[in-house]
Design a protein around this motif. Structure first.
Motif, mmCIF file in Angstrom:
data_model
loop_
_atom_site.group_PDB
_atom_site.id
_atom_site.type_symbol
_atom_site.label_atom_id
_atom_site.label_comp_id
_atom_site.label_asym_id
_atom_site.label_seq_id
_atom_site.Cartn_x
_atom_site.Cartn_y
_atom_site.Cartn_z
ATOM 1 N N SER A 143 32.789 56.566 174.800
ATOM 2 C CA SER A 143 33.693 56.422 175.859
ATOM 3 C C SER A 143 34.697 55.323 175.739
ATOM 4 O O SER A 143 35.831 55.285 175.831
ATOM 5 C CB SER A 143 32.962 56.801 177.160
ATOM 6 O OG SER A 143 33.647 56.735 178.105
ATOM 7 N N SER A 144 34.030 54.089 175.430
ATOM 8 C CA SER A 144 34.668 52.781 175.524
ATOM 9 C C SER A 144 35.658 52.920 174.059
ATOM 10 O O SER A 144 36.623 52.311 173.897
ATOM 11 C CB SER A 144 33.702 51.778 175.411
ATOM 12 O OG SER A 144 32.849 51.560 174.518
ATOM 13 N N ARG A 147 39.155 54.458 174.863
ATOM 14 C CA ARG A 147 39.898 53.700 175.628
ATOM 15 C C ARG A 147 40.516 52.342 174.675
ATOM 16 O O ARG A 147 41.816 52.203 174.727
ATOM 17 C CB ARG A 147 39.306 52.993 176.667
ATOM 18 C CG ARG A 147 40.120 52.116 177.656
ATOM 19 C CD ARG A 147 39.354 51.295 178.794
ATOM 20 N NE ARG A 147 40.269 50.472 179.284
ATOM 21 C CZ ARG A 147 39.592 49.866 180.466
ATOM 22 N NH1 ARG A 147 38.581 50.007 181.025
ATOM 23 N NH2 ARG A 147 40.642 48.706 180.889
ATOM 24 N N ASN A 148 39.505 52.032 173.923
ATOM 25 C CA ASN A 148 39.962 50.988 173.053
ATOM 26 C C ASN A 148 40.915 51.312 172.126
ATOM 27 O O ASN A 148 41.790 50.578 171.639
ATOM 28 C CB ASN A 148 38.933 49.977 172.404
ATOM 29 C CG ASN A 148 37.888 49.498 173.448
ATOM 30 O OD1 ASN A 148 38.276 49.171 174.386
ATOM 31 N ND2 ASN A 148 36.613 49.280 172.911
ATOM 32 N N GLU A 151 44.409 51.964 173.542
ATOM 33 C CA GLU A 151 45.269 50.725 174.008
ATOM 34 C C GLU A 151 45.425 49.880 172.506
ATOM 35 O O GLU A 151 46.826 49.541 172.791
ATOM 36 C CB GLU A 151 43.917 49.720 174.470
ATOM 37 C CG GLU A 151 43.825 50.055 176.199
ATOM 38 C CD GLU A 151 42.964 49.129 176.831
ATOM 39 O OE1 GLU A 151 43.085 49.023 177.915
ATOM 40 O OE2 GLU A 151 42.073 48.347 176.086
ATOM 41 N N CYS A 158 45.066 50.580 179.443
ATOM 42 C CA CYS A 158 44.738 51.956 179.914
ATOM 43 C C CYS A 158 43.582 51.846 181.124
ATOM 44 O O CYS A 158 42.754 50.853 181.264
ATOM 45 C CB CYS A 158 44.060 52.473 178.827
ATOM 46 S SG CYS A 158 45.294 52.671 177.484
ATOM 47 N N SER A 160 40.386 54.370 182.474
ATOM 48 C CA SER A 160 39.488 55.537 182.120
ATOM 49 C C SER A 160 39.408 56.290 183.441
ATOM 50 O O SER A 160 38.858 55.946 184.285
ATOM 51 C CB SER A 160 38.039 55.136 181.566
ATOM 52 O OG SER A 160 38.071 54.536 180.397
ATOM 53 N N VAL A 166 41.527 59.262 179.234
ATOM 54 C CA VAL A 166 42.073 57.877 179.301
ATOM 55 C C VAL A 166 43.613 57.985 179.716
ATOM 56 O O VAL A 166 44.365 59.028 179.304
ATOM 57 C CB VAL A 166 41.971 57.019 178.010
ATOM 58 C CG1 VAL A 166 43.022 55.909 178.058
ATOM 59 C CG2 VAL A 166 40.638 56.595 177.699
ATOM 60 N N ALA A 168 47.131 56.264 179.680
ATOM 61 C CA ALA A 168 48.007 55.011 179.208
ATOM 62 C C ALA A 168 49.239 55.103 179.844
ATOM 63 O O ALA A 168 50.140 55.885 179.775
ATOM 64 C CB ALA A 168 48.208 55.229 177.702
ATOM 65 N N ASN A 268 41.558 44.922 185.568
ATOM 66 C CA ASN A 268 42.309 45.739 184.589
ATOM 67 C C ASN A 268 43.667 44.861 184.082
ATOM 68 O O ASN A 268 44.540 45.469 183.526
ATOM 69 C CB ASN A 268 42.459 46.958 185.300
ATOM 70 C CG ASN A 268 42.762 47.931 184.112
ATOM 71 O OD1 ASN A 268 42.074 48.065 182.928
ATOM 72 N ND2 ASN A 268 44.167 48.519 184.121
#
Length: 478
Positions: A143-144, A147-148, A151, A158, A160, A166, A168, A268
């Protein structure tokens, strides 16, 4: 520009009769609206395109195999739904994401299959994923990791939206508008067909927001009904018609929600005052001396998340939820009634890793800063609901984990359901009566046994009881 895409990937496209999970999430988050143009980039057989067309969305779908003739043009929203995970070439995967980002003018919505689905994908290791028996490829994202990755490729901050989904955003205004909707939802206006009902709707707004709206916030047809009134007359009508206590209470709620929004925004990435959604700007002006003061207070709130003593104190002071030696458990109907610092705790986790679509109870740990969303699908009908799944995010590392209990033969279950809810929840009396009956029957005398299905059934037999709905009755002899 000729698009490059391995045609064998067409085998991963499935037929859909309903919207995909990412499309449903985006609809709920008001990212897919009729006013926006939408491109489904890699639409497969076009199931989402057809469903969104029925919802009056202006959508086109492009796919290298099923719809290659569709002209590609910039669109407000670009959907990249379960595409990245089927691309076996890392450079091609990256280029596909970059191209989707170039086509999006407001927001790119990226979704991918996650590592917890590995048991559903059978195949041999190939590159950074699996080659299935159907000669298709799957790269399962953490999951992370997803997102990474988005980004890093897009260079955008971004959010979640849910596990494996995700957003953006092209600019801060769009991102902050989305965050504001999640934390400080737009007020719903009562229907009004004449001036009298329009004034009633206006008063209702003030009693729920704590301040009068600016004309830009009022629905256009309703604003026209106020055109003949001078500003002073309108203020007097609101003052004379509204309940002062309700307005004061609403002002406190909006103040806390604004602090929560600003704290999440810092988590964020915080922008200037002018970047805030217009309604949030008005809230800041109404309830704080300045934007600087509001930001300082929200920063202090965010720092308190790190303080174990403060967090435990907030959990003890919470009027909602079940407090154990390790965590606070709160039903989703009561989540907004937690102390603001605990709401921020849960929101930060949801922004970082995505709140799952299906969840019933949030678990906030005293120490270590981790949030789990637990799904008990039969919470309302089952007197002792069984858990279906758990999704955890560790806020220190942003690592996530998922457990499915679908195949378990001895699932954990809940007791004392009323403790997870707010005291004024309409279901509390019914649940509490059951708990008292179970206590009198001696069913809680061995707490180490009753946490699972088998142990609970053993105790029911020992005490000569059985359940009929939310009533405890004597067990009928076999």
């Amino acid at each position: 520009m000729q698009e490059t895409w391995n045609s064998d990937r067409r085998r991963t496209a499935i037929s859909r009769n309903t919207l995909s999970v990412p499309a449903r999430q985006a609809l709920a988050d008001r990212q897919l609206i009729p006013a926006r143009t939408i491109l489904d980039y890699g639409c497969g057989r076009g199931g989402d395109v057809k469903s969104l067309e029925r919802l009056d969305c202006r959508i086109t779908g492009w796919d290298p195999y099923y719809s290659p003739q569709t002209p590609l043009a910039p669109s407000d929203v670009v959907l990249l739904t379960y595409v990245l995970n089927v691309i076996e070439d890392a450079a091609d995967r990256r280029q596909t994401l970059k191209r989707a980002w170039e086509l999006a003018t407001t927001v790119l919505i990226v979704s991918a299959r996650l590592t917890w689905e590995k048991s559903k994908v059978r195949g041999q290791e190939f590159g950074d994923g699996l080659l299935t028996s159907r000669q298709t490829f799957q790269h399962l994202f953490g999951s992370s990791e997803l997102r990474n990755y988005v980004e890093e490729v897009t260079g955008a901050r971004c959010v979640s939206a849910a596990p494996g989904i995700v957003y953006a955003f092209k600019d801060d205004a769009a991102r902050l508008g989305y965050l504001a909707h999640r934390i400080v939802p737009d007020a719903e206006w009562l229907a009004s067909g004449d001036t009298t009902s329009a004034i009633a709707s206006l008063v209702d707004y003030v009693e729920r927001r704590g301040r009068p709206p600016r004309v830009e916030e009022v629905p256009h047809p309703m604003a026209e009904q106020f055109a003949h009134l001078k500003p002073g007359e309108l203020r007097r009508l609101i003052r004379d018609s509204s309940d002062t206590e309700k307005v004061t209470a609403a002002g406190k709620r909006t103040t806390l929600s604004t602090l929560l929004f600003l704290a999440v925004e810092l988590f964020n990435g915080r922008g200037p005052f002018s970047s805030l959604p217009f309604s949030v700007q008005l809230d800041v002006r109404s309830f704080f001396s300045s934007y600087k003061e509001a930001c300082q207070r929200s920063d202090r709130l965010l720092l308190k998340i790190r303080d174990d003593t403060y967090i435990r104190g907030a959990m003890h002071a919470s009027a909602v939820g079940k407090l154990t030696q390790t965590a606070l458990y709160v039903h989703h109907r009561a989540i907004d009634q937690m102390p603001t610092v605990l709401r921020l705790y849960e929101h930060c986790a949801s922004i970082a890793a995505g709140r799952p679509h299906d969840w019933t109870v949030a678990k906030l740990k005293h120490q270590g800063r981790a949030v789990s969303w637990l799904d008990y699908p039969e919470f309302g009908s089952d007197p002792h609901p069984r858990i279906a799944s758990s999704y955890l995010v560790d806020l220190r590392t942003l690592e996530t984990s998922h457990i499915s209990y679908t195949d378990s033969t001895n699932r954990p279950l809940l007791h004392r359901k009323h403790e997870f809810l707010a005291p004024d929840d309409p279901d509390v009396p019914k649940y509490e009566r059951l708990t008292q009956a179970e206590l009198r029957a001696g069913l809680y005398e061995r707490p180490h046994l009753i946490g699972t299905e088998n142990g609970w059934e053993t105790e029911l037999i020992r005490c000569g009881r059985e359940l009929r709905g939310h009533r405890l009755v004597r067990r009928v002899a076999d």
